[in-house]
Enzyme design. Structure first.
Site, PDB file in Angstrom:
ATOM      1  N   TYR A 164       6.448  14.197   0.841  1.00  0.00           N
ATOM      2  CA  TYR A 164       5.284  13.393   1.229  1.00  0.00           C
ATOM      3  C   TYR A 164       4.682  12.698   0.006  1.00  0.00           C
ATOM      4  CZ  TYR A 164       0.380  12.650   2.717  1.00  0.00           C
ATOM      5  OH  TYR A 164      -0.864  12.133   2.992  1.00  0.00           O
ATOM      6  N   LYS A 168       4.366   8.710  -0.716  1.00  0.00           N
ATOM      7  CA  LYS A 168       3.085   8.042  -0.942  1.00  0.00           C
ATOM      8  C   LYS A 168       3.076   7.300  -2.282  1.00  0.00           C
ATOM      9  CE  LYS A 168       0.715   9.155   2.798  1.00  0.00           C
ATOM     10  NZ  LYS A 168       0.205   8.139   3.744  1.00  0.00           N
TER      11      LYS A 168
END
Length: 268
Positions: A164, A168
């Protein structure tokens, strides 16, 4: 730490009157709050979510919104959502990339499965790429196009979640490169970088949120409306000379190590 006062969310007029907007992952949380904010300022909003029923329920509570099922991991689904927005609203002026996936880390990095890594990057990073690719010609045609992507402080510092966080961080890079490509065509591209935000994802973990608040200089975690307000600014003509930026909306988290400061204070 004393929490900063909660000021009411103010809607400064109708900056998006006549705009067509598409928001991904908008069935709840930050995406839903963003759809609600932009609609309150006059936009027609396509509320998309991988769960079509959730998208329709969210849209049903937002005047001027329409629900539509869209899996950002599926190119055909993304292109169908963009086409539906253009057909329904007459133009597509703003794309908000919010959809993401965040899988828990394995206890040891060497045990991380390929499938987990691939899923988080495919939905979070490549999904935003798919949406921007499909939307860009329409954003150019609108003459006032803007893309706002939801990043995370995880892309700037270590807060766990390997895949994740990498996705990002990739979104911040994509924002910079795409902004340079799109600027001569009249489209602005920016990213909002939230800290911890109290959404449905934290249901059942409220004690962790309370502990997290102590590490924020402003004394609380975020609300979805905090992020929606920043998105509305960057998508609006108020930000007409802003492109390629990452805007932290994080209660000061990235500017100050509260725990370390307290440790020093306690030692004195």
């Amino acid at each position: 730490m004393r929490a900063a006062p909660e000021s009411p969310t103010r809607v400064p007029g109708r900056r998006f009157e006549g705009y067509g907007v598409l928001v991904t992952g908008a069935g709840r949380g930050i995406g839903e709050a963003t759809a609600r904010r932009l609609a309150a300022e006059g936009a027609r909003v396509l509320v998309t979510d991988v769960d079509a029923g959730r998208a329709e329920r969210a849209a049903g509570a937002i005047p001027g919104a329409v629900g539509f099922g869209c899996d950002v991991a599926d190119r055909a689904a993304v292109e169908a959502a963009v086409a539906y927005a253009v057909e329904s609203f007459g133009s597509l002026d703003v794309l908000v990339n919010n959809a993401c996936a965040c899988s828990p880390d394995a206890p040891l990095f060497e045990d991380e499965p390929d499938a987990t890594w691939a899923r988080d990057l495919d939905i979070t990073l490549t999904g935003a790429f798919r949406c921007a690719r499909a939307a860009l010609p329409h954003l150019v045609a609108s003459g006032r196009g803007a893309i706002v992507t939801i990043g995370s402080v995880n892309g700037a510092q270590d807060f766990g979640n390997h895949a994740y966080s990498a996705a990002k961080a990739g979104l911040a890079s994509l924002t910079r490169t795409l902004s340079g490509h799109a600027a001569p065509r009249g489209v602005r591209v920016n990213l909002v970088e939230p800290g911890t935000v109290h959404t449905e994802a934290w249901t059942g973990r409220e004690p962790a949120l309370a502990r997290a608040a102590d590490h924020y200089p402003l004394g609380r975690v975020g609300r979805p409306e905090d992020i929606a307000a920043a998105v509305a600014f960057l998508a609006s003509a108020d930000a007409a000379w802003i492109t390629g930026v990452t805007l932290p909306v994080d209660g000061g988290l990235l500017t100050s190590n509260v725990g370390l400061r307290r440790a020093f204070d306690a030692a004195e």
